[in-house]
Write an enzyme that holds these catalytic residues in place. Structure first.
Site, PDB file in Angstrom:
ATOM      1  N   LYS A  88       2.394  -3.298   7.251  1.00  0.00           N
ATOM      2  CA  LYS A  88       2.647  -3.487   5.811  1.00  0.00           C
ATOM      3  C   LYS A  88       4.088  -3.097   5.481  1.00  0.00           C
ATOM      4  CE  LYS A  88       0.171  -4.606   2.932  1.00  0.00           C
ATOM      5  NZ  LYS A  88      -0.224  -5.943   2.420  1.00  0.00           N
ATOM      6  N   TYR A  95      -1.603  -0.478  10.968  1.00  0.00           N
ATOM      7  CA  TYR A  95      -1.769  -1.135   9.664  1.00  0.00           C
ATOM      8  C   TYR A  95      -0.574  -0.843   8.757  1.00  0.00           C
ATOM      9  CZ  TYR A  95      -3.246  -1.627   4.768  1.00  0.00           C
ATOM     10  OH  TYR A  95      -3.282  -1.931   3.432  1.00  0.00           O
ATOM     11  N   THR A 113       0.827  -1.211   0.000  1.00  0.00           N
ATOM     12  CA  THR A 113       0.000   0.000   0.000  1.00  0.00           C
ATOM     13  C   THR A 113       0.862   1.263   0.000  1.00  0.00           C
ATOM     14  OG1 THR A 113      -1.455   1.298   1.454  1.00  0.00           O
ATOM     15  CG2 THR A 113      -0.108  -0.338   2.518  1.00  0.00           C
ATOM     16  N   ASP A 114       0.281   2.356  -0.484  1.00  0.00           N
ATOM     17  CA  ASP A 114       1.005   3.638  -0.431  1.00  0.00           C
ATOM     18  C   ASP A 114       1.109   4.171   0.999  1.00  0.00           C
ATOM     19  OD1 ASP A 114      -1.671   4.340  -0.053  1.00  0.00           O
ATOM     20  OD2 ASP A 114      -1.681   5.958  -1.546  1.00  0.00           O
ATOM     21  N   GLU A 115       0.323   3.563   1.928  1.00  0.00           N
ATOM     22  CA  GLU A 115       0.301   4.090   3.300  1.00  0.00           C
ATOM     23  C   GLU A 115       1.645   3.904   4.012  1.00  0.00           C
ATOM     24  OE1 GLU A 115      -3.387   3.370   5.395  1.00  0.00           O
ATOM     25  OE2 GLU A 115      -4.465   3.120   3.521  1.00  0.00           O
TER      26      GLU A 115
HETATM   27  P1  NAD Z   1      -9.550  -7.376   2.347  1.00  0.00           P
HETATM   28  O1  NAD Z   1      -9.519  -7.106   3.823  1.00  0.00           O
HETATM   29  O2  NAD Z   1     -10.787  -7.116   1.581  1.00  0.00           O
HETATM   30  O3  NAD Z   1      -9.165  -8.921   2.095  1.00  0.00           O
HETATM   31  C1  NAD Z   1      -8.135  -9.563   2.775  1.00  0.00           C
HETATM   32  C2  NAD Z   1      -8.308 -11.061   2.553  1.00  0.00           C
HETATM   33  O4  NAD Z   1      -7.230 -11.731   3.247  1.00  0.00           O
HETATM   34  C3  NAD Z   1      -9.608 -11.615   3.122  1.00  0.00           C
HETATM   35  O5  NAD Z   1     -10.209 -12.479   2.176  1.00  0.00           O
HETATM   36  C4  NAD Z   1      -9.168 -12.389   4.359  1.00  0.00           C
HETATM   37  O6  NAD Z   1     -10.005 -13.503   4.658  1.00  0.00           O
HETATM   38  C5  NAD Z   1      -7.768 -12.835   3.968  1.00  0.00           C
HETATM   39  N1  NAD Z   1      -6.900 -13.083   5.123  1.00  0.00           N
HETATM   40  C6  NAD Z   1      -6.722 -12.270   6.200  1.00  0.00           C
HETATM   41  N2  NAD Z   1      -5.863 -12.842   7.063  1.00  0.00           N
HETATM   42  C7  NAD Z   1      -5.479 -14.018   6.508  1.00  0.00           C
HETATM   43  C8  NAD Z   1      -4.584 -15.039   6.925  1.00  0.00           C
HETATM   44  N3  NAD Z   1      -3.936 -14.980   8.097  1.00  0.00           N
HETATM   45  N4  NAD Z   1      -4.395 -16.105   6.105  1.00  0.00           N
HETATM   46  C9  NAD Z   1      -5.071 -16.181   4.916  1.00  0.00           C
HETATM   47  N5  NAD Z   1      -5.927 -15.252   4.498  1.00  0.00           N
HETATM   48  C10 NAD Z   1      -6.132 -14.172   5.284  1.00  0.00           C
HETATM   49  O7  NAD Z   1      -8.320  -6.575   1.768  1.00  0.00           O
HETATM   50  P2  NAD Z   1      -8.148  -5.835   0.351  1.00  0.00           P
HETATM   51  O8  NAD Z   1      -8.662  -4.459   0.468  1.00  0.00           O
HETATM   52  O9  NAD Z   1      -8.626  -6.725  -0.722  1.00  0.00           O
HETATM   53  O10 NAD Z   1      -6.548  -5.741   0.293  1.00  0.00           O
HETATM   54  C11 NAD Z   1      -5.780  -6.818  -0.257  1.00  0.00           C
HETATM   55  C12 NAD Z   1      -4.310  -6.450  -0.182  1.00  0.00           C
HETATM   56  O11 NAD Z   1      -4.079  -5.244  -0.900  1.00  0.00           O
HETATM   57  C13 NAD Z   1      -3.809  -6.200   1.243  1.00  0.00           C
HETATM   58  O12 NAD Z   1      -2.512  -6.729   1.347  1.00  0.00           O
HETATM   59  C14 NAD Z   1      -3.786  -4.680   1.364  1.00  0.00           C
HETATM   60  O13 NAD Z   1      -2.801  -4.262   2.275  1.00  0.00           O
HETATM   61  C15 NAD Z   1      -3.450  -4.276  -0.058  1.00  0.00           C
HETATM   62  N6  NAD Z   1      -3.948  -2.960  -0.491  1.00  0.00           N
HETATM   63  C16 NAD Z   1      -5.272  -2.621  -0.320  1.00  0.00           C
HETATM   64  C17 NAD Z   1      -5.722  -1.370  -0.783  1.00  0.00           C
HETATM   65  C18 NAD Z   1      -7.173  -0.973  -0.658  1.00  0.00           C
HETATM   66  O14 NAD Z   1      -7.519   0.178  -0.991  1.00  0.00           O
HETATM   67  N7  NAD Z   1      -8.066  -1.839  -0.250  1.00  0.00           N
HETATM   68  C19 NAD Z   1      -4.828  -0.486  -1.403  1.00  0.00           C
HETATM   69  C20 NAD Z   1      -3.487  -0.872  -1.554  1.00  0.00           C
HETATM   70  C21 NAD Z   1      -3.068  -2.123  -1.105  1.00  0.00           C
HETATM   71  P1  TYD Z   2     -10.693   4.029   4.437  1.00  0.00           P
HETATM   72  O1  TYD Z   2     -11.679   3.617   3.388  1.00  0.00           O
HETATM   73  O2  TYD Z   2     -10.772   3.383   5.791  1.00  0.00           O
HETATM   74  O3  TYD Z   2      -9.241   3.855   3.794  1.00  0.00           O
HETATM   75  P2  TYD Z   2      -7.791   4.343   4.365  1.00  0.00           P
HETATM   76  O4  TYD Z   2      -7.914   4.712   5.779  1.00  0.00           O
HETATM   77  O5  TYD Z   2      -6.977   3.107   4.185  1.00  0.00           O
HETATM   78  O6  TYD Z   2      -7.386   5.477   3.472  1.00  0.00           O
HETATM   79  O7  TYD Z   2     -10.835   5.600   4.655  1.00  0.00           O
HETATM   80  C1  TYD Z   2     -10.675   6.505   3.584  1.00  0.00           C
HETATM   81  C2  TYD Z   2     -10.727   7.907   4.157  1.00  0.00           C
HETATM   82  O8  TYD Z   2     -12.044   8.147   4.675  1.00  0.00           O
HETATM   83  C3  TYD Z   2      -9.793   8.107   5.346  1.00  0.00           C
HETATM   84  O9  TYD Z   2      -9.282   9.446   5.291  1.00  0.00           O
HETATM   85  C4  TYD Z   2     -10.679   7.944   6.566  1.00  0.00           C
HETATM   86  C5  TYD Z   2     -12.027   8.455   6.069  1.00  0.00           C
HETATM   87  N1  TYD Z   2     -13.224   7.805   6.650  1.00  0.00           N
HETATM   88  C6  TYD Z   2     -14.274   8.598   7.136  1.00  0.00           C
HETATM   89  O10 TYD Z   2     -14.207   9.844   7.134  1.00  0.00           O
HETATM   90  N2  TYD Z   2     -15.381   7.956   7.617  1.00  0.00           N
HETATM   91  C7  TYD Z   2     -15.492   6.601   7.638  1.00  0.00           C
HETATM   92  O11 TYD Z   2     -16.516   6.072   8.106  1.00  0.00           O
HETATM   93  C8  TYD Z   2     -14.414   5.816   7.129  1.00  0.00           C
HETATM   94  C9  TYD Z   2     -14.488   4.311   7.132  1.00  0.00           C
HETATM   95  C10 TYD Z   2     -13.299   6.460   6.630  1.00  0.00           C
END
Ligand code: NAD
Ligand code: TYD
Length: 351
Positions: free
Chosen positions: A161, A157, A132-134
């Site tokens: 990561k 988090y 992630t970019d975070e």
């Molecule tokens: P998500 O929470 O929707 O899905 C995570 C999945 O991992 C779930 O299906 C969960 O059951 C599985 N999981 C969790 N712990 C596990 C374990 N111990 N063993 C096996 N499986 C396990 O997450 P997402 O939003 O789809 O993100 C997927 C990946 O992409 C993550 O690594 C996250 O850090 C990264 N990412 C997410 C975003 C975003 O905006 N959502 C952006 C950049 C990177």
């Molecule tokens: P989120 O979807 O949790 O992603 P991330 O924290 O990984 O960027 O949140 C996106 C942005 O929205 C973040 O600045 C937090 C804000 N946020 C709210 O203002 N209200 C909410 O209920 C949630 C879940 C997030």
């Protein structure tokens, strides 16, 4: 089969789009989806491909060393695409150790089993870690994250990561394990668990519930449609260079408040509500602890090296996302129950 690939976390939001893309696009690849099915894992996300000949689901934990060894020995994986993680910042604030377990120890375990199982024979092997970019921390008004921006994670988090990214690089440098990492900005689209901002807001607007906006709503995120991320993952898995890292982003920065207002106006239209009706649901709540102000990605590298860029206009992407959640009520209703409701209470109602 030409290749056998282990995808971890394939039942989650991004993972399910990656699994679908690979299963459909590469019928001559065998795709094994390993997922623990935590609260975020939902096999309904993969209903349309669950019977495909080149797809198999395994319920299991990336912390389970014996299971990983058995899977590597049975399937002789050529590649790993590692998405399994705990992924929600707010949950990491309430339960940081779970994030350390899965994201740090789990990734170390997976790297180690890959190294042991491949046993120095790294030809045509690839360990692709999705990050992630975070990890880069928080930007002020100016500037962008580039691949060389120093890591400065500020939530449990992002710290977990960042640790996992460091371990992946350590395995590349120390053991020559062929590995790549990509760091992507915020994704949105179908199948996202309604704890994250966009699906949470859609669900609340639909049910006439308050939309909780943290702080003043002036934090900025760079949004990318999830299928564009899945396409970048496909490109990098096949053409990325081992040892390299790639930033992926949407070139699409929005303050949370502007984004929610846009969603409200789309929802007013879709639900035939009076213009401005949904905006009345906006409620400012206590800010997230340590809330990062701004994320913005410079994706010049993947653009110049591999020609990737986001394909979807944001307004179009948001409209189709809203339509997906409105058309898939069953998916949403099944999730918005039980444990999620308790979590929701802790997170919002007791604020
Ligand atoms: P998500 O929470 O929707 O899905 C995570 C999945 O991992 C779930 O299906 C969960 O059951 C599985 N999981 C969790 N712990 C596990 C374990 N111990 N063993 C096996 N499986 C396990 O997450 P997402 O939003 O789809 O993100 C997927 C990946 O992409 C993550 O690594 C996250 O850090 C990264 N990412 C997410 C975003 C975003 O905006 N959502 C952006 C950049 C990177
Ligand atoms: P989120 O979807 O949790 O992603 P991330 O924290 O990984 O960027 O949140 C996106 C942005 O929205 C973040 O600045 C937090 C804000 N946020 C709210 O203002 N209200 C909410 O209920 C949630 C879940 C997030």
């Amino acid at each position: 089969m030409e290749k056998t690939i282990l995808i971890t976390g394939g039942a989650g939001f991004i993972g399910s789009h990656v699994v679908r893309l690979f299963v459909n696009k590469y019928p001559h690849y065998q795709i094994i989806n390993l997922d623990k099915l935590t609260y975020a894992g939902n096999l309904q996300n993969l209903k349309d491909i669950e019977d495909a000949k080149n797809y198999e689901f395994v319920k299991g934990d990336i912390l389970d060393t014996e299971l990983l060894k058995t899977l590597f020995s049975k399937y002789k994986f050529d590649g790993v695409i590692h998405l399994a993680a705990e992924s929600h910042v707010d949950r990491s604030i309430t339960n940081p150790l779970e994030f350390v377990q899965t994201n740090v120890i789990g990734t170390a375990n997976l790297l180690n089993v890959a190294k042991l199982s491949w046993n120095g024979d790294f030809e045509n092997k690839m360990f692709y870690h999705i990050s992630t970019d975070e990890v880069f921390g928080s930007l002020g008004k100016e500037g962008y994250f580039v691949e060389t921006t120093p890591y400065d994670p500020r939530s449990p988090y992002s710290a977990s990561k960042a640790s996992s990214d460091h371990l992946v690089r350590a395995y590349f440098h120390t053991y020559k394990l062929p590995a790549i990492i990509s760091n992507c900005s915020n994704n949105y689209g179908p199948n996202q668990f309604p704890e994250k901002l966009i699906p949470l807001a859609i669900n609340n607007i639909k049910n006439n519930k308050n939309i909780p906006v943290y702080g003043k709503g002036d934090n900025i995120r760079d949004w990318l449609f999830v299928i564009d991320h899945a396409k970048a993952i496909d490109l990098l898995f096949h053409q990325g260079k081992a040892g390299e890292t790639y930033n992926i982003g949407g070139d699409n920065e929005w303050t949370n408040l502007d984004l929610i207002r846009t969603l409200c106006s789309i929802m007013d239209e879709r639900l035939n509500r009076e213009k401005g009706a949904s905006e009345k649901l906006i409620t400012f709540v206590t800010d997230r602890a340590g809330h990062d102000m701004r994320y913005a990605i410079d994706f010049t590298k993947i653009n110049q090296k591999l020609g990737w860029k986001p394909s979807l206009d944001f307004k179009q992407g948001l409209e189709s996302t809203v339509d997906w959640y409105l058309d898939n009520e069953d998916w949403l209703n099944l999730i918005v129950s039980g444990a999620y409701q308790n979590y929701y209470k802790d997170q919002y109602e007791n604020r």
